[in-house]
Design an enzyme around this catalytic site. Structure first.
Site, PDB file in Angstrom:
ATOM      1  CG  LEU A 137       8.671  10.874   8.830  1.00 58.06           C
ATOM      2  CD1 LEU A 137       9.460  12.171   8.884  1.00 58.06           C
ATOM      3  CD2 LEU A 137       9.615   9.705   8.506  1.00 58.06           C
ATOM      4  CB  THR A 138       3.302   9.133   8.289  1.00 54.65           C
ATOM      5  OG1 THR A 138       4.318   8.143   8.189  1.00 54.65           O
ATOM      6  CG2 THR A 138       2.300   8.947   7.176  1.00 54.65           C
ATOM      7  CD  GLU A 139       3.577  16.386   7.189  1.00 59.13           C
ATOM      8  OE1 GLU A 139       3.165  16.888   6.120  1.00 59.13           O
ATOM      9  OE2 GLU A 139       4.366  16.959   7.967  1.00 59.13           O
ATOM     10  NE  ARG A 274     -11.097 -30.419  10.205  1.00 65.04           N
ATOM     11  CZ  ARG A 274     -12.354 -30.312  10.589  1.00 65.04           C
ATOM     12  NH1 ARG A 274     -12.673 -30.424  11.853  1.00 65.04           N
ATOM     13  NH2 ARG A 274     -13.305 -30.082   9.707  1.00 65.04           N
ATOM     14  CD  GLU A 369       9.324   1.208  11.488  1.00 64.81           C
ATOM     15  OE1 GLU A 369      10.519   1.385  11.250  1.00 64.81           O
ATOM     16  OE2 GLU A 369       8.790   1.471  12.578  1.00 64.81           O
ATOM     17  CB  THR A 371       5.494   0.484   1.049  1.00 63.38           C
ATOM     18  OG1 THR A 371       6.242   0.988  -0.057  1.00 63.38           O
ATOM     19  CG2 THR A 371       4.638   1.608   1.643  1.00 63.38           C
TER      20      THR A 371
HETATM   21  C1  LIG Z   1      -0.431   0.540  11.787  1.00 65.38           C
HETATM   22  C2  LIG Z   1       0.471   1.624  11.277  1.00 65.38           C
HETATM   23  C3  LIG Z   1       1.331   2.270  12.149  1.00 65.38           C
HETATM   24  C4  LIG Z   1       2.151   3.324  11.700  1.00 65.38           C
HETATM   25  N1  LIG Z   1       2.975   3.971  12.601  1.00 65.38           N
HETATM   26  C5  LIG Z   1       3.675   5.067  12.183  1.00 65.38           C
HETATM   27  C6  LIG Z   1       4.424   5.866  13.128  1.00 65.38           C
HETATM   28  O1  LIG Z   1       4.513   5.516  14.319  1.00 65.38           O
HETATM   29  N2  LIG Z   1       5.034   7.003  12.681  1.00 65.38           N
HETATM   30  C7  LIG Z   1       4.970   7.400  11.386  1.00 65.38           C
HETATM   31  O2  LIG Z   1       5.531   8.444  11.060  1.00 65.38           O
HETATM   32  N3  LIG Z   1       4.279   6.665  10.449  1.00 65.38           N
HETATM   33  C8  LIG Z   1       3.643   5.514  10.833  1.00 65.38           C
HETATM   34  N4  LIG Z   1       2.899   4.784   9.907  1.00 65.38           N
HETATM   35  C9  LIG Z   1       2.800   5.258   8.536  1.00 65.38           C
HETATM   36  C10 LIG Z   1       3.592   4.437   7.538  1.00 65.38           C
HETATM   37  O3  LIG Z   1       4.971   4.604   7.740  1.00 65.38           O
HETATM   38  C11 LIG Z   1       3.140   4.858   6.136  1.00 65.38           C
HETATM   39  O4  LIG Z   1       1.838   4.324   5.974  1.00 65.38           O
HETATM   40  C12 LIG Z   1       4.041   4.359   5.034  1.00 65.38           C
HETATM   41  O5  LIG Z   1       5.257   5.078   5.038  1.00 65.38           O
HETATM   42  C13 LIG Z   1       3.397   4.502   3.643  1.00 65.38           C
HETATM   43  O6  LIG Z   1       2.880   5.775   3.450  1.00 65.38           O
HETATM   44  P1  LIG Z   1       1.359   5.964   2.938  1.00 65.38           P
HETATM   45  O7  LIG Z   1       0.486   5.115   3.766  1.00 65.38           O
HETATM   46  O8  LIG Z   1       1.114   7.404   2.863  1.00 65.38           O
HETATM   47  O9  LIG Z   1       1.350   5.325   1.490  1.00 65.38           O
HETATM   48  P2  LIG Z   1       1.798   6.051   0.118  1.00 65.38           P
HETATM   49  O10 LIG Z   1       3.150   6.610   0.269  1.00 65.38           O
HETATM   50  O11 LIG Z   1       0.704   6.934  -0.354  1.00 65.38           O
HETATM   51  O12 LIG Z   1       1.896   4.792  -0.856  1.00 65.38           O
HETATM   52  C14 LIG Z   1       0.735   4.153  -1.404  1.00 65.38           C
HETATM   53  C15 LIG Z   1       1.222   3.045  -2.330  1.00 65.38           C
HETATM   54  O13 LIG Z   1       2.041   3.622  -3.385  1.00 65.38           O
HETATM   55  C16 LIG Z   1       3.305   2.978  -3.416  1.00 65.38           C
HETATM   56  N5  LIG Z   1       4.340   3.923  -3.813  1.00 65.38           N
HETATM   57  C17 LIG Z   1       4.611   5.134  -3.261  1.00 65.38           C
HETATM   58  N6  LIG Z   1       5.671   5.690  -3.895  1.00 65.38           N
HETATM   59  C18 LIG Z   1       6.068   4.808  -4.838  1.00 65.38           C
HETATM   60  C19 LIG Z   1       7.099   4.794  -5.815  1.00 65.38           C
HETATM   61  N7  LIG Z   1       7.972   5.803  -5.920  1.00 65.38           N
HETATM   62  N8  LIG Z   1       7.207   3.727  -6.639  1.00 65.38           N
HETATM   63  C20 LIG Z   1       6.346   2.682  -6.502  1.00 65.38           C
HETATM   64  N9  LIG Z   1       5.361   2.629  -5.601  1.00 65.38           N
HETATM   65  C21 LIG Z   1       5.223   3.674  -4.785  1.00 65.38           C
HETATM   66  C22 LIG Z   1       3.514   2.476  -1.984  1.00 65.38           C
HETATM   67  O14 LIG Z   1       4.478   1.437  -1.940  1.00 65.38           O
HETATM   68  C23 LIG Z   1       2.113   2.029  -1.610  1.00 65.38           C
HETATM   69  O15 LIG Z   1       1.881   0.746  -2.117  1.00 65.38           O
HETATM   70  C24 LIG Z   1       2.123   3.697  10.330  1.00 65.38           C
HETATM   71  C25 LIG Z   1       1.274   3.003   9.444  1.00 65.38           C
HETATM   72  C26 LIG Z   1       0.466   1.977   9.906  1.00 65.38           C
HETATM   73  C27 LIG Z   1      -0.432   1.268   8.939  1.00 65.38           C
END
Ligand SMILES: Cc1cc2nc3c(=O)[nH]c(=O)nc-3n(C[C@H](O)[C@H](O)[C@H](O)COP(=O)(O)OP(=O)(O)OC[C@H]3O[C@@H](n4cnc5c(N)ncnc54)[C@H](O)[C@@H]3O)c2cc1C
Length: 389
Positions: A137-139, A274, A369, A371
């Site tokens: 899902l994530t890009e 400890r 899943e 944040t």
């Molecule tokens: C180890 C690992 C495994 C993963 N596995 C999968 C997978 O199997 N399939 C898959 O599809 N994805 C997967 N992911 C991706 C994960 O779901 C995303 O990282 C997550 O949804 C957040 O997206 P982003 O990293 O792009 O952060 P961003 O969306 O860029 O967010 C960055 C920061 O901004 C904040 N933010 C964003 N929007 C808002 C808002 N409206 N208001 C306030 N704060 C905001 C966020 O909370 C975060 O702190 C995985 C990630 C990790 C680290």
């Protein structure tokens, strides 16, 4: 030391809350983790290696597709599944992530949104661990806001052509099939993409410092052609992948509790053994403050998790409640791991004591899943009726 002590599970009051089947699942997974996973996890984590050899054993325990009915799946209740996640993550979040993605994202997507032919083709193989799945899902440019996805699905005769990139995908490089979400003319659609399709590739993410015993990568879809029979027919719009995530979050929330409890137990044992300033550090008030605070949060989160599991079994768990559970448990688990790490002093940063590994993993659970912040807003929306995303 006082002789009349309670362990954390007595403090929670676990006994009496579970049915026999649930107790059995917990005992079986606990034994598997102790005998097969714990002896190797430090080395696997250091090497950045997922223990693929254990997959057939996870399958034999009924953990792949555990909470799904039919098609070779175990059909466990929500609480039994939660307990299995708890025990796996007491070892490592990566182990639980593997099971979560296979079960609650990839298999669930097919079970809920797939055709009968797709279910009979894939689910028994996936339950047996012979076919592994991932969920794309994530890009690179769209995480918290997957509605902005750029991956395209275009009709070409009887086929679909998929083009785009997915990033941070658990199991990407070991998966035989990917559930890929893409934007078609009429909205977001889901597809089963086998890894040997031309134009499909999985890429490593180098230098990952969390979830090192889990496989995480990117997916490249360079004009990948799949037949109409690979489209999930019942999945229409963003609500389909979001339903999968809602289902998977429940397992995450239970899993992180296992990590928190493990950290607590390690810190307690360490504090009792400890000695500094002539007594065990467990006899120091400030150390007891850490232990009491962590234990209190673990107890509260565990009881909430049982209550919500029963609601889920009754089909009455609201998505906002799942958000609350995921956010709360990931928060308290991360905080527990950090505070327990400090109780161990310098040994807290040593791999053999496990706690910093848990803390590093829990940074990922805080983010994936949905944040922490996104779940805050989901709860806020449910309370106020206003979406503040
Ligand atoms: C180890 C690992 C495994 C993963 N596995 C999968 C997978 O199997 N399939 C898959 O599809 N994805 C997967 N992911 C991706 C994960 O779901 C995303 O990282 C997550 O949804 C957040 O997206 P982003 O990293 O792009 O952060 P961003 O969306 O860029 O967010 C960055 C920061 O901004 C904040 N933010 C964003 N929007 C808002 C808002 N409206 N208001 C306030 N704060 C905001 C966020 O909370 C975060 O702190 C995985 C990630 C990790 C680290």
């Amino acid at each position: 030391m006082a002789t009349d002590t309670l362990d954390i599970e007595q403090l929670i009051g676990w006994d009496g809350l579970f049915h026999d089947e649930e107790r059995l699942v917990r005992a079986n997974v606990r034994r598997f983790v102790k005998e097969r996973c714990m002896p190797r996890i430090v080395a696997d984590y250091e090497a950045g290696r997922f223990p693929l050899e254990l997959v057939p054993e996870l399958a034999r325990l009924g953990l792949l597709g555990a909470n799904l009915e039919g098609y070779g799946c175990a059909g466990m209740g929500a609480l039994a599944y939660g307990l299995a996640c708890h025990e796996l993550e007491a070892c490592d979040s990566g182990l639980r992530s593997f099971v979560s993605v296979q079960t609650s994202l990839a298999m669930y997507a097919i079970h809920r949104f797939g055709s009968e032919a797709q279910k009979t083709r894939w689910l028994p193989e996936m339950a047996a661990g012979r076919a592994l799945g991932c969920f794309g899902l994530t890009e690179p440019g769209h995480g918290s806001d997957p509605g902005g996805m750029e991956t395209r699905a275009e009709r070409d005769g009887g086929d679909w052509v998929l083009t785009g990139r997915k990033l941070w995908i658990t199991n990407a490089q070991i998966a035989h099939l990917a559930i890929v979400w893409a934007r078609a003319k009429d909205g977001i659609r889901g597809f089963i993409v086998e890894r040997d399709r031309r134009g499909f590739a999985a890429e490593d993410i180098p230098h990952k410092l969390s979830m090192r015993a889990s496989v995480t990568g990117g997916l490249v879809l360079d004009g990948v052609r799949v037949p109409e029979g690979n489209r999930l027919p019942e999945a229409a719009g963003l609500k389909a992948p979001l339903a999968c995530l809602d289902n998977a979050r429940f397992g995450v929330a239970w899993g992180v509790l296992g990590a928190a409890q493990a950290c607590f137990e390690i810190a307690l044992k360490y504090a009792c053994e400890r000695e500094q300033f002539g007594t065990p550090i467990a006899a120091k008030q400030l150390v007891q403050l850490e232990l009491a605070d962590v234990a209190s949060e673990v107890v509260k989160a565990s009881l909430l998790s049982v209550h919500y599991a029963r609601l889920k079994e009754a089909g009455r768990l609201h998505a906002a409640q799942t958000s609350l559970l995921k956010r709360n448990n990931c928060r308290i688990a991360l905080e527990a791991a950090r505070r327990c790490r400090a109780v161990l002093g310098a040994n807290g940063v040593a791999g053999d004591f496990h706690v910093l590994r848990h803390a590093a993993n829990l940074e990922s659970t805080f983010t994936y899943e949905g944040t922490d912040q996104i779940h805050t807003l989901a709860i806020g929306r449910a309370l106020t009726g206003s979406a503040a995303f």
